[in-house]
Structures are given as structure tokens and as C-alpha cells.
Scaffold this motif. Structure first.
Motif, PDB file in Angstrom:
ATOM      1  N   GLU A  23       0.855  -1.172   0.000  1.00 56.36           N
ATOM      2  CA  GLU A  23       0.000   0.000   0.000  1.00 56.36           C
ATOM      3  C   GLU A  23       0.900   1.234   0.000  1.00 56.36           C
ATOM      4  N   VAL A  24       0.634   2.151  -0.934  1.00 57.80           N
ATOM      5  CA  VAL A  24       1.469   3.338  -1.100  1.00 57.80           C
ATOM      6  C   VAL A  24       0.746   4.550  -0.537  1.00 57.80           C
ATOM      7  N   SER A  25       1.451   5.323   0.282  1.00 58.95           N
ATOM      8  CA  SER A  25       0.899   6.589   0.774  1.00 58.95           C
ATOM      9  C   SER A  25       1.890   7.693   0.456  1.00 58.95           C
ATOM     10  N   TYR A  26       1.384   8.861   0.053  1.00 57.00           N
ATOM     11  CA  TYR A  26       2.228   9.972  -0.340  1.00 57.00           C
ATOM     12  C   TYR A  26       2.532  10.884   0.846  1.00 57.00           C
ATOM     13  N   GLY A  27       3.689  11.552   0.774  1.00 57.31           N
ATOM     14  CA  GLY A  27       4.081  12.459   1.835  1.00 57.31           C
ATOM     15  C   GLY A  27       4.375  13.841   1.284  1.00 57.31           C
ATOM     16  N   THR A  28       4.790  14.741   2.168  1.00 57.25           N
ATOM     17  CA  THR A  28       5.071  16.118   1.771  1.00 57.25           C
ATOM     18  C   THR A  28       6.456  16.569   2.203  1.00 57.25           C
ATOM     19  N   SER A  29       7.257  15.666   2.798  1.00 52.55           N
ATOM     20  CA  SER A  29       8.554  16.048   3.359  1.00 52.55           C
ATOM     21  C   SER A  29       9.665  15.172   2.808  1.00 52.55           C
ATOM     22  N   LEU A  30      10.732  15.806   2.310  1.00 53.93           N
ATOM     23  CA  LEU A  30      11.892  15.058   1.846  1.00 53.93           C
ATOM     24  C   LEU A  30      12.516  14.280   2.997  1.00 53.93           C
ATOM     25  N   HIS A  31      12.568  14.898   4.157  1.00 52.61           N
ATOM     26  CA  HIS A  31      13.136  14.240   5.339  1.00 52.61           C
ATOM     27  C   HIS A  31      12.397  12.939   5.635  1.00 52.61           C
ATOM     28  N   GLU A  32      11.066  12.980   5.624  1.00 50.35           N
ATOM     29  CA  GLU A  32      10.279  11.781   5.915  1.00 50.35           C
ATOM     30  C   GLU A  32      10.418  10.755   4.800  1.00 50.35           C
ATOM     31  N   ASP A  33      10.513  11.225   3.553  1.00 51.70           N
ATOM     32  CA  ASP A  33      10.708  10.304   2.437  1.00 51.70           C
ATOM     33  C   ASP A  33      12.019   9.551   2.583  1.00 51.70           C
ATOM     34  N   LEU A  34      13.076  10.264   2.961  1.00 54.08           N
ATOM     35  CA  LEU A  34      14.377   9.626   3.145  1.00 54.08           C
ATOM     36  C   LEU A  34      14.357   8.664   4.322  1.00 54.08           C
ATOM     37  N   ARG A  35      13.609   9.025   5.382  1.00 57.81           N
ATOM     38  CA  ARG A  35      13.550   8.168   6.558  1.00 57.81           C
ATOM     39  C   ARG A  35      12.920   6.805   6.234  1.00 57.81           C
ATOM     40  N   ARG A  36      12.002   6.755   5.260  1.00 54.57           N
ATOM     41  CA  ARG A  36      11.325   5.503   4.928  1.00 54.57           C
ATOM     42  C   ARG A  36      12.063   4.694   3.868  1.00 54.57           C
ATOM     43  N   ARG A  37      13.253   5.143   3.493  1.00 55.13           N
ATOM     44  CA  ARG A  37      14.027   4.376   2.521  1.00 55.13           C
ATOM     45  C   ARG A  37      14.756   3.220   3.200  1.00 55.13           C
ATOM     46  N   ASP A  38      15.273   2.295   2.365  1.00 55.42           N
ATOM     47  CA  ASP A  38      15.777   1.040   2.925  1.00 55.42           C
ATOM     48  C   ASP A  38      17.009   1.202   3.803  1.00 55.42           C
ATOM     49  N   PHE A  39      18.037   1.909   3.310  1.00 58.46           N
ATOM     50  CA  PHE A  39      19.285   2.018   4.067  1.00 58.46           C
ATOM     51  C   PHE A  39      19.776   3.463   4.048  1.00 58.46           C
ATOM     52  N   ALA A  40      20.533   3.819   5.065  1.00 61.48           N
ATOM     53  CA  ALA A  40      21.005   5.198   5.178  1.00 61.48           C
ATOM     54  C   ALA A  40      21.848   5.609   3.979  1.00 61.48           C
ATOM     55  N   VAL A  41      22.613   4.659   3.396  1.00 65.59           N
ATOM     56  CA  VAL A  41      23.434   5.009   2.241  1.00 65.59           C
ATOM     57  C   VAL A  41      22.575   5.318   1.022  1.00 65.59           C
ATOM     58  N   ASN A  42      21.304   4.935   1.062  1.00 70.16           N
ATOM     59  CA  ASN A  42      20.374   5.259  -0.020  1.00 70.16           C
ATOM     60  C   ASN A  42      19.420   6.378   0.378  1.00 70.16           C
ATOM     61  N   ALA A  43      19.655   6.971   1.536  1.00 69.83           N
ATOM     62  CA  ALA A  43      18.782   8.037   2.044  1.00 69.83           C
ATOM     63  C   ALA A  43      19.488   9.378   2.016  1.00 69.83           C
ATOM     64  N   MET A  44      20.223   9.628   0.941  1.00 69.15           N
ATOM     65  CA  MET A  44      20.877  10.913   0.723  1.00 69.15           C
ATOM     66  C   MET A  44      20.304  11.536  -0.538  1.00 69.15           C
ATOM     67  N   ALA A  45      20.349  12.850  -0.606  1.00 73.26           N
ATOM     68  CA  ALA A  45      19.751  13.545  -1.751  1.00 73.26           C
ATOM     69  C   ALA A  45      20.525  14.806  -2.063  1.00 73.26           C
ATOM     70  N   ALA A  46      20.307  15.324  -3.272  1.00 68.66           N
ATOM     71  CA  ALA A  46      20.844  16.625  -3.680  1.00 68.66           C
ATOM     72  C   ALA A  46      19.684  17.426  -4.255  1.00 68.66           C
ATOM     73  N   ARG A  47      19.336  18.520  -3.578  1.00 66.69           N
ATOM     74  CA  ARG A  47      18.190  19.318  -4.015  1.00 66.69           C
ATOM     75  C   ARG A  47      18.471  19.982  -5.368  1.00 66.69           C
ATOM     76  N   LEU A  48      17.410  20.147  -6.124  1.00 60.66           N
ATOM     77  CA  LEU A  48      17.486  20.845  -7.412  1.00 60.66           C
ATOM     78  C   LEU A  48      16.550  22.043  -7.373  1.00 60.66           C
ATOM     79  N   PRO A  49      16.989  23.172  -7.959  1.00 58.84           N
ATOM     80  CA  PRO A  49      18.218  23.348  -8.735  1.00 58.84           C
ATOM     81  C   PRO A  49      19.422  23.797  -7.913  1.00 58.84           C
ATOM     82  N   GLY A  50      19.334  23.918  -6.603  1.00 59.26           N
ATOM     83  CA  GLY A  50      20.417  24.498  -5.810  1.00 59.26           C
ATOM     84  C   GLY A  50      21.578  23.590  -5.502  1.00 59.26           C
ATOM     85  N   HIS A  51      21.402  22.242  -5.657  1.00 61.19           N
ATOM     86  CA  HIS A  51      22.465  21.261  -5.421  1.00 61.19           C
ATOM     87  C   HIS A  51      22.841  21.138  -3.946  1.00 61.19           C
ATOM     88  N   GLU A  52      21.953  21.477  -3.018  1.00 62.92           N
ATOM     89  CA  GLU A  52      22.265  21.258  -1.598  1.00 62.92           C
ATOM     90  C   GLU A  52      22.261  19.765  -1.289  1.00 62.92           C
TER      91      GLU A  52
END
Length: 508
Positions: free
Chosen positions: A143-172
Motif C-alpha cells: 500500500e502506497v501513501s504519499y508524503g510532503t517532506s523530503l526528510h520523511e521520504d528519506l527516513r522511509r528508505r531502505d538504508f542510510a546510504v540510499n537516504a541521501m539527496a541533492a536538491r534541485l536546482p540548488g544542489h544542496e
């Protein structure tokens, strides 16, 4: 577990400076090293201006967009990546509105799970809405539920090494759960409690083993404990998803590590039960090779012979070649142990297991055939085979001959150097004989010297079963005697027809 509030977001300058020691960022969290910043910047440059232009479109529409997961991890590890995965707070219908008229092509195959694919200027990207997945205990479909937070999206990912991101267009750079630290330590942890992560998606337990096989990382003890306690939950996952992860594991750079993790945690008992069963009990009266350890060594030795990257068929055959041994084990007099016909039994077991995992029919057929043939060489002795036997060896292997060579050589794991050298020389001799016969007789395309139409003409018969019988006779003749010429083959065919009571007629 790192504090989620300690979430460094540092700009990634487009510099190419040499690596430097990582400095500490806010709250003691290590910052990205200059080389790592450059690695992500290079990835972003590869997909720019597409990514930045897309990021600007999302920002103008009031939505976030970030490069996420595997591409970020692989860029930091300096590994090649083909995927460009993006995530956003925009729901799928809104994504379609934002890219409408801008993308060169759009596909919505995964829209049910929040994913929209697109192509722009030759770059393919997938955009997925922030989401989480969870499985009902009795359902194979998440069952898929949508969220509104990048932080929460990353928290629900499988492993911490896959829970990193680079924002666009600023590249943070965004790393709320210490994925960068885990990359440096070469460890796999979950962003939250592993039990919660695996309950959300049990396939992640198999992914832990897969990443161990691909990256050579150690799996954190609490993750291993959760995998062990929740192993049975993997059965809720579809065979196709399990198959895909297992294939990636087997084709990883360190498959032994991943397979050992599956066996040690009990996961293998649910997805590939034949593997842990190779751990046969060895007592002081009935000593023989550890079949499980032997199979892993054969796998490694087969991999060492690969020429064009991972060969799934060869690797599966190496791993499964002895799975018939537990079922055929017999204790003989004098403390001997036998495994008569384990190759035949093993081929049937292989076919059944791979079919249950929904492997393609050609993969099932090829792997099971290699398992069936893997002992054939041992009848060669010290070269006593006739040319006829060598032809049959090639005929039976067919297009799998090259893989059979590799599997047979890999199957020698004896520590007795003299015995190993003898086996190697003997197989060298067999391959040399095959090469000679191939040069003389076009061995790779063994067929009778008289085809079906000529059989009908010579014997004066119509198409039917009799033509097939005659063709089979001529094929056996070809295997036994090699190339004898059409005239001699024709005489043999007529003699066979007379013996069979066929009213043949020479119409030449």
C-alpha cells in the motif's frame, strides 16, 4: 542512530580539487569531502541543464525536487550509474502537469506507485512522489501513501546510504541519517528501526544481502538480528521481486558475502532452500567435502573465468550444481559416502526452483542443463574417450559448451595440487581434441551429411515419422564416424532401410 535534526545541507561546488580530510559539520556530522562533492557535481553536470531546468520548473510551480538514492550513493562511491532518480512533494497528476509540453516523451507505467518517467534531450529520468510503502500481513501488494517532506521520504528508505539527496536546482546535499558516514565505514544500516523498515517492505531484507554482495559492505548487527527474526516475512513478497534481487546478488562483485548472509539469517530457507541444505552434517565416521563451502568456491572459481562481465547462467549453475547431493547421499561400507546420479536429480531440482522464482524459460533450461552435464567430463578418464564420445559431449552441450568448460574447471576444488594439476591437464587435452575435431568437421554444427529432403528422395518416401527415424540414424552415424562423405552416408542409409524393411529406391 544519528539525530534526524542533525541534517547537513551543504552546497556542492563544481571543483575538481584533490581529496582532502573530511571536516566536521554542524553537530559533529562529517561534511562531504571535496572529491565527493566533485563526484556529485559531475553527476549533476552530466544531466544538466535538464535536471536544473526541471528543478526550476518544479520550484516555479511551488514544489520541491531532488536527486535521490542510488545515483547519489554511486556518485559518492565513484561507481557508474545509469539511473537518474528524482523525488518530489508533487503528486503524480501535478508532475504530469509540470512536465507537460517540456518533456520529449513521458511514460506512466509506474504511476500507480507514484512514479512518472520522462525523457528530455536524450536523458531519461524517473520522478517519484515522496512516499512510503507498507505490506498487509496477508497481501503481496504494498500500500502506497504519499508524503510532503523530503526528510520523511528519506527516513522511509531502505538504508542510510540510499537516504541521501541533492536538491534541485540548488544542489544542496541532504543527509539526515548519516549515509555518508556509513559509506566511509562500509556499513549498511536502516534510517530507523530495522524492524519497522522490514515490516514496511520485507524485500529490504533481501536487498541488504544484495548490497552486501554488490558493495562488499558489512550489515549492521541490529539489521542482521532483524533479518533473522523476520525472515519468514519474505514469503509475502512476489516471486518476481525476489528473483530480481537474487539475480543482482548473484551477479554482484562479492556474491559469497550476500549468500552467506541469506543462509545465516534463515532467509535462504524461504527463497532458495536448496542452498542451506548443502550444509550436510559431517561426523567423524563419514567425512566428505563440505558441499556448501565447495559450492561457494566453485562459484568464485567460475566468476574468475568470466570474460565479458557477470554471467547469470554460469553463476547460477555453479551455485546449484550440487543441490542434488543431499537427496542422493548414501553411506557406504568403509565410511564412504556416495551421491549417485546427483547431477540428474539436481537438474530436476534446479528446474523446479528457478521456475518457481519465475526465471525466463531459457535461463531455466540452460542452468538445469549445465547442472545435468557438470559431471560428464569425469568419464573422460585420462583421455580414453573415442572421437565419437567427444562429438557427443559437444553435441549434448550445444551452445552451452563454453560455459560447461568453465563450470567443469571451476568444479575442481581439491587441495591436492598433484590431483588438481592432473585434472587441469586432462581437461586441456579434451579441449584440444574438441578444437581439432571442430576444425576438421565443423563440430559446432553437427548434422547428418544427408538432409531430410535427400532422405525422402533416396528412399522414395513421403514426409513423416520414417524420415525422422532415418535422420536420427544418420546423425548417430555422423557422431560415431565423423565425416564419411555423402556417397558413403547414402550407402549406409540404404543398408539401414533394407534392414528396417523400408522399400528404398536409389533415384540418383
Amino acid at each position: 542512530m544519528p539525530n534526524p535534526d542533525a541534517s547537513p545541507e551543504s552546497p556542492l561546488p563544481n571543483d575538481d580539487a584533490n581529496d582532502e580530510p573530511a571536516a566536521s559539520g554542524r553537530n559533529g556530522t562529517p561534511e562531504v569531502s571535496r572529491t565527493q562533492r566533485t563526484a556529485i557535481a559531475e553527476l549533476l553536470r552530466r544531466i544538466a541543464p535538464v535536471a536544473d531546468e526541471l528543478g526550476e520548473r518544479f520550484a516555479a510551480a511551488g514544489h520541491e525536487l531532488a536527486l535521490v538514492g542510488g545515483p547519489v550513493r554511486d556518485a559518492l562511491l565513484r561507481r557508474p550509474t545509469k539511473d537518474v532518480d528524482l523525488t518530489t512533494d508533487a503528486p503524480p497528476p501535478r508532475i504530469l502537469e509540470i512536465i507537460d509540453g517540456w518533456a520529449d516523451a513521458v511514460w506512466t507505467i509506474g504511476i500507480e506507485f507514484g512514479t512518472v518517467g520522462l525523457r528530455k534531450n536524450g536523458v531519461e529520468l524517473e520522478i517519484t512522489t515522496y512516499r512510503s510503502e507498507s505490506y498487509d500481513p496477508k497481501s503481496r501488494k504494498p500500500e502506497v501513501s504519499y508524503g510532503t517532506s523530503l526528510h520523511e521520504d528519506l527516513r522511509r528508505r531502505d538504508f542510510a546510504v540510499n537516504a541521501m539527496a541533492a536538491r534541485l536546482p540548488g544542489h544542496e546535499f541532504v543527509d539526515p541519517f548519516g549515509g555518508l558516514t556509513d559509506l566511509r565505514r562500509e556499513v549498511l544500516r536502516t534510517p530507523g528501526r530495522p524492524e519497522d523498515s522490514f515490516n514496511d517492505d520485507p524485500l529490504r531484507m533481501l536487498r541488504a544481502a544484495r548490497f552486501a554482495a554488490q558493495l562488499g559492505f558489512t550489515v549492521a548487527p541490529d539489521v542482521v538480528a532483524a533479518m533473522t527474526g523476520m525472515a519468514a516475512r519474505i514469503e509475502i513478497v512476489s516471486a518476481e521481486r525476489v528473483r530480481d534481487e537474487l539475480s543482482k546478488l548473484v551477479c554482484g562483485r562479492y556474491p559469497r558475502e550476500g549468500l552467506a548472509l541469506l543462509v545465516d539469517t534463515g532467509l535462504a530457507a524461504h527463497v532458495l532452500p536448496e542452498l542451506p541444505k548443502l550444509r550436510l552434517e559431517i561426523d567423524e565416521h563419514h567425512r566428505h567435502k563440505d558441499v556448501y563451502e565447495h559450492s561457494l568456491i566453485v562459484l568464485e572459481q567460475a566468476i574468475a573465468q568470466e570474460e565479458d562481465g557477470p554471467d547469470l547462467v554460469l553463476r547460477l549453475a555453479a551455485l546449484l550444481h550440487d543441490i542434488g547431493k543431499p537427496r542422493t547421499r548414501r553411506f557406504e561400507s568403509g565410511g564412504r559416502v556416495s551421491f549417485h546420479h546427483h547431477e540428474v536429480v539436481g537438474a530436476k531440482m534446479t528446474r523446479k526452483r528457478l521456475s518457481a522464482l519465475r526465471y525466463p524459460k531459457d535461463v531455466v533450461a540452460d542452468v538445469s542443463r549445465l547442472v545435468e552435464l557438470h559431471l560428464r567430463f569425469h568419464g573422460y578418464g585420462t583421455g580414453e574417450w573415442t572421437d565419437s564420445a567427444v562429438r557427443r559431449y559437444v553435441r549434448d552441450a550445444g551452445p552451452l559448451l563454453s560455459r560447461l568448460h568453465k563450470l567443469t574447471r571451476a568444479d575442481c576444488t581439491t587441495r591436492n595440487r598433484r590431483k588438481a594439476d592432473r585434472l587441469r591437464r586432462t581437461y586441456d587435452d579434451l579441449e584440444a581434441r574438441i578444437a581439432r575435431l571442430e576444425q576438421e568437421e565443423e563440430l559446432a554444427a553437427i548434422r547428418p551429411e544427408i538432409d531430410g529432403n535427400e532422405i525422402q528422395e533416396i528412399l522414395g518416401i513421403r514426409p513423416g515419422p520414417l524420415v525422422g527415424r532415418a535422420y536420427k540414424f544418420l546423425l548417430e552415424l555422423r557422431l560415431d564416424r565423423g565425416v564419411i562423405g555423402k556417397d558413403a552416408a547414402k550407402e549406409e542409409l540404404l543398408a539401414w532401410a533394407r534392414a528396417e524393411g523400408v522399400a528404398g529406391e536409389d533415384r540418383s
